[in-house]
Write an enzyme that holds these catalytic residues in place. Structure first.
Site, PDB file in Angstrom:
ATOM      1  CG  ASP A  64      -2.005   0.921   1.256  1.00 38.64           C
ATOM      2  OD1 ASP A  64      -1.967   1.887   0.520  1.00 38.64           O
ATOM      3  OD2 ASP A  64      -2.931   0.789   1.990  1.00 38.64           O
ATOM      4  CB  THR A  93      -0.498  14.170 -13.926  1.00 43.26           C
ATOM      5  OG1 THR A  93      -1.732  14.898 -14.896  1.00 43.26           O
ATOM      6  CG2 THR A  93      -0.559  14.890 -12.771  1.00 43.26           C
ATOM      7  CG  ASP A  94      -2.346  16.560 -18.337  1.00 46.35           C
ATOM      8  OD1 ASP A  94      -2.663  15.582 -17.322  1.00 46.35           O
ATOM      9  OD2 ASP A  94      -3.403  16.984 -19.144  1.00 46.35           O
ATOM     10  CE1 TYR A 136      -3.849  12.081  -9.870  1.00 44.12           C
ATOM     11  CE2 TYR A 136      -4.249  14.059 -11.521  1.00 44.12           C
ATOM     12  CZ  TYR A 136      -3.744  12.655 -11.142  1.00 44.12           C
ATOM     13  OH  TYR A 136      -2.799  11.883 -12.143  1.00 44.12           O
TER      14      TYR A 136
HETATM   15  N1  LIG Z   1      -5.062   7.892 -15.979  1.00 45.83           N
HETATM   16  C1  LIG Z   1      -4.541   8.907 -16.525  1.00 45.83           C
HETATM   17  O1  LIG Z   1      -5.419   9.560 -17.189  1.00 45.83           O
HETATM   18  C2  LIG Z   1      -3.514   9.880 -16.061  1.00 45.83           C
HETATM   19  C3  LIG Z   1      -3.395  11.121 -16.681  1.00 45.83           C
HETATM   20  C4  LIG Z   1      -2.145  11.880 -16.338  1.00 45.83           C
HETATM   21  C5  LIG Z   1      -1.106  11.258 -15.255  1.00 45.83           C
HETATM   22  N2  LIG Z   1      -1.631  10.000 -14.725  1.00 45.83           N
HETATM   23  C6  LIG Z   1      -0.526   9.457 -13.867  1.00 45.83           C
HETATM   24  O2  LIG Z   1       0.147   8.217 -14.614  1.00 45.83           O
HETATM   25  C7  LIG Z   1       0.547   7.263 -13.547  1.00 45.83           C
HETATM   26  C8  LIG Z   1      -0.312   6.129 -13.841  1.00 45.83           C
HETATM   27  O3  LIG Z   1      -1.636   6.044 -13.754  1.00 45.83           O
HETATM   28  P1  LIG Z   1      -2.527   5.299 -14.597  1.00 45.83           P
HETATM   29  O4  LIG Z   1      -2.885   6.031 -15.785  1.00 45.83           O
HETATM   30  O5  LIG Z   1      -1.804   3.895 -14.872  1.00 45.83           O
HETATM   31  O6  LIG Z   1      -3.772   5.175 -13.729  1.00 45.83           O
HETATM   32  P2  LIG Z   1      -4.313   3.858 -12.842  1.00 45.83           P
HETATM   33  O7  LIG Z   1      -4.601   2.941 -13.934  1.00 45.83           O
HETATM   34  O8  LIG Z   1      -5.182   4.408 -11.900  1.00 45.83           O
HETATM   35  O9  LIG Z   1      -3.039   3.242 -11.957  1.00 45.83           O
HETATM   36  C9  LIG Z   1      -2.654   3.672 -10.681  1.00 45.83           C
HETATM   37  C10 LIG Z   1      -2.548   2.581  -9.967  1.00 45.83           C
HETATM   38  O10 LIG Z   1      -2.075   2.968  -8.643  1.00 45.83           O
HETATM   39  C11 LIG Z   1      -2.638   2.004  -7.996  1.00 45.83           C
HETATM   40  N3  LIG Z   1      -2.980   2.442  -6.560  1.00 45.83           N
HETATM   41  C12 LIG Z   1      -3.906   3.452  -6.152  1.00 45.83           C
HETATM   42  N4  LIG Z   1      -3.872   3.664  -4.553  1.00 45.83           N
HETATM   43  C13 LIG Z   1      -2.763   2.846  -4.233  1.00 45.83           C
HETATM   44  C14 LIG Z   1      -2.356   2.645  -2.992  1.00 45.83           C
HETATM   45  N5  LIG Z   1      -2.760   3.069  -1.764  1.00 45.83           N
HETATM   46  N6  LIG Z   1      -1.503   1.587  -2.892  1.00 45.83           N
HETATM   47  C15 LIG Z   1      -0.913   0.840  -3.875  1.00 45.83           C
HETATM   48  N7  LIG Z   1      -1.331   1.201  -5.191  1.00 45.83           N
HETATM   49  C16 LIG Z   1      -2.196   2.058  -5.362  1.00 45.83           C
HETATM   50  C17 LIG Z   1      -3.896   1.832  -8.495  1.00 45.83           C
HETATM   51  O11 LIG Z   1      -4.476   0.429  -7.717  1.00 45.83           O
HETATM   52  P3  LIG Z   1      -5.932  -0.013  -8.548  1.00 45.83           P
HETATM   53  O12 LIG Z   1      -5.799  -0.617  -9.544  1.00 45.83           O
HETATM   54  O13 LIG Z   1      -6.100  -0.924  -7.143  1.00 45.83           O
HETATM   55  O14 LIG Z   1      -6.972   1.096  -8.204  1.00 45.83           O
HETATM   56  C18 LIG Z   1      -3.721   1.594  -9.838  1.00 45.83           C
HETATM   57  O15 LIG Z   1      -3.439   0.295 -10.203  1.00 45.83           O
HETATM   58  C19 LIG Z   1      -0.057   8.136 -12.284  1.00 45.83           C
HETATM   59  O16 LIG Z   1       1.070   8.437 -11.677  1.00 45.83           O
HETATM   60  C20 LIG Z   1      -1.013   9.053 -12.514  1.00 45.83           C
HETATM   61  O17 LIG Z   1      -0.895   9.818 -11.675  1.00 45.83           O
HETATM   62  C21 LIG Z   1      -2.644   9.216 -15.274  1.00 45.83           C
END
Ligand SMILES: NC(=O)c1ccc[n+]([C@@H]2O[C@H](COP(=O)([O-])OP(=O)(O)OC[C@H]3O[C@@H](n4cnc5c(N)ncnc54)[C@H](OP(=O)(O)O)[C@@H]3O)[C@@H](O)[C@H]2O)c1
Length: 299
Positions: free
Chosen positions: A47, A112-113, A135
């Protein structure tokens, strides 16, 4: 090499684990049981929000490089629970950065953007962030935590991430396909300019940034096309041969807890010059997304 990936069950982390496990010894760190397919990697349930679990997992595995893709990504959820947003996005990044410092490991922390306010995008790496909302602000502080605590660190910013990989989480892009396929109306913000990012392409770029460069500082590793969300929806629909109604809505007309950048998007010239894996334009991304979708439907 020994490489660890946080957020392994997520959009970007899942693709990164699959790619990295093809050539490296990988520890995939996720929350709860693994939702990844079978593959040649170890998995740890840890976690990011509890102050130590991820750090302990990393210190036990002793990676030489870490891709930190785990985060609380629910933008309005962070507004509802700012303490958890801080614990995960700041405290979790601190855990990862401390472990990297102790191990002498290289770190790429994904951001992130949304660190930009969206007044004057598309943004370059040199532009000053002005994060708004919990966020965005916790991600911005997380960037600094990573850069300050881990001596060998790059921050990789992505945006509007999507994947057609089997088992990948739902995203704006997959919802467009699913809704239009069911004959439902798609609503999309007409006034938000974004840089949609195919997870597989971001995984390639961040993986290369991690293992194939010594670049330190911020790099934009998103898709190469800046587009409003309505146009993005039309482009997805066209690539999938789907017709149906796509309705543009203004951000101000929808009740959202957190502010959204409007004139956002990021410029990727720096990544294009640095990396062999190029930021893909939207047409190339959508070709790949479509192939992923067909493979997922077939399997
Ligand atoms: N998704 C977007 O559109 C977006 C846009 C800009 C930047 N980002 C950045 O890109 C990166 C990757 O995100 P992503 O797109 O792959 O989104 P994502 O699919 O939501 O992946 C984030 C992961 O972090 C895990 N997580 C959340 N809380 C946690 C905790 N307390 N302990 C351990 N794991 C935890 C989530 O687990 P669960 O699967 O169990 O929820 C999820 O698998 C992040 O840094 C995000 O801020 C994402």
């Amino acid at each position: 090499m020994k490489v660890a990936v946080t957020g392994a069950n997520g959009l970007l982390g899942g693709d990164a684990v699959a790619q990295l496990a093809a050539g490296h010894q990988v520890l995939a760190i996720g929350r709860g049981p693994s939702r990844l397919g079978p593959g040649g990697f170890e998995y740890a349930d840890a976690d990011l929000g509890d102050g130590h679990s991820v750090e302990i997992a990393l210190l036990g595995f002793r990676p030489e490089a870490v891709l930190h893709a785990g985060a609380m990504t629910d933008v309005d959820g962070c507004e509802r629970d700012p303490e958890q947003a801080w614990r995960v996005n700041v405290g979790g990044t601190e855990q990862v950065a401390r472990a990297c410092r102790a191990l002498g490991a290289r770190l790429v922390a994904v951001s992130t953007d949304y660190v930009f306010d969206g007044e004057a995008g598309p943004y370059r790496e040199e532009d000053l962030p002005n994060a708004r909302g919990f966020y965005a602000r916790t991600k911005r502080v997380g960037e600094e935590a990573a850069l300050l605590l881990a001596p060998d660190c790059a921050v990789a910013r992505v945006a509007v991430v999507y994947s057609g990989r089997k088992g990948a989480k739902s995203s704006f892009a997959t919802q467009i396909v699913e809704k239009l396929s069911r004959g439902e109306v798609v609503k999309a913000f007409s006034d938000q300019l974004v840089s949609p990012t195919l997870a597989a392409n971001a995984a390639e770029m961040t993986g290369e940034l991690l293992l194939g460069t010594s670049y330190r500082g911020v790099l934009h590793t998103c898709g190469a096309t800046v587009v409003d969300r309505v146009t993005f929806a039309h482009r997805v629909a066209a690539r999938f041969g789907l017709s149906g109604e796509i309705v543009g809505v203004k951000t101000a007309d929808v009740k959202l807890l957190a502010p959204r950048p409007l004139r956002g998007g990021m410029r990727v010239e720096k990544a294009a010059a640095l990396l062999a894996h190029q930021p893909l334009d939207l047409a190339a991304q959508l070709d790949r997304f479509h192939s992923e979708w067909l493979a997922r439907s077939a399997g």
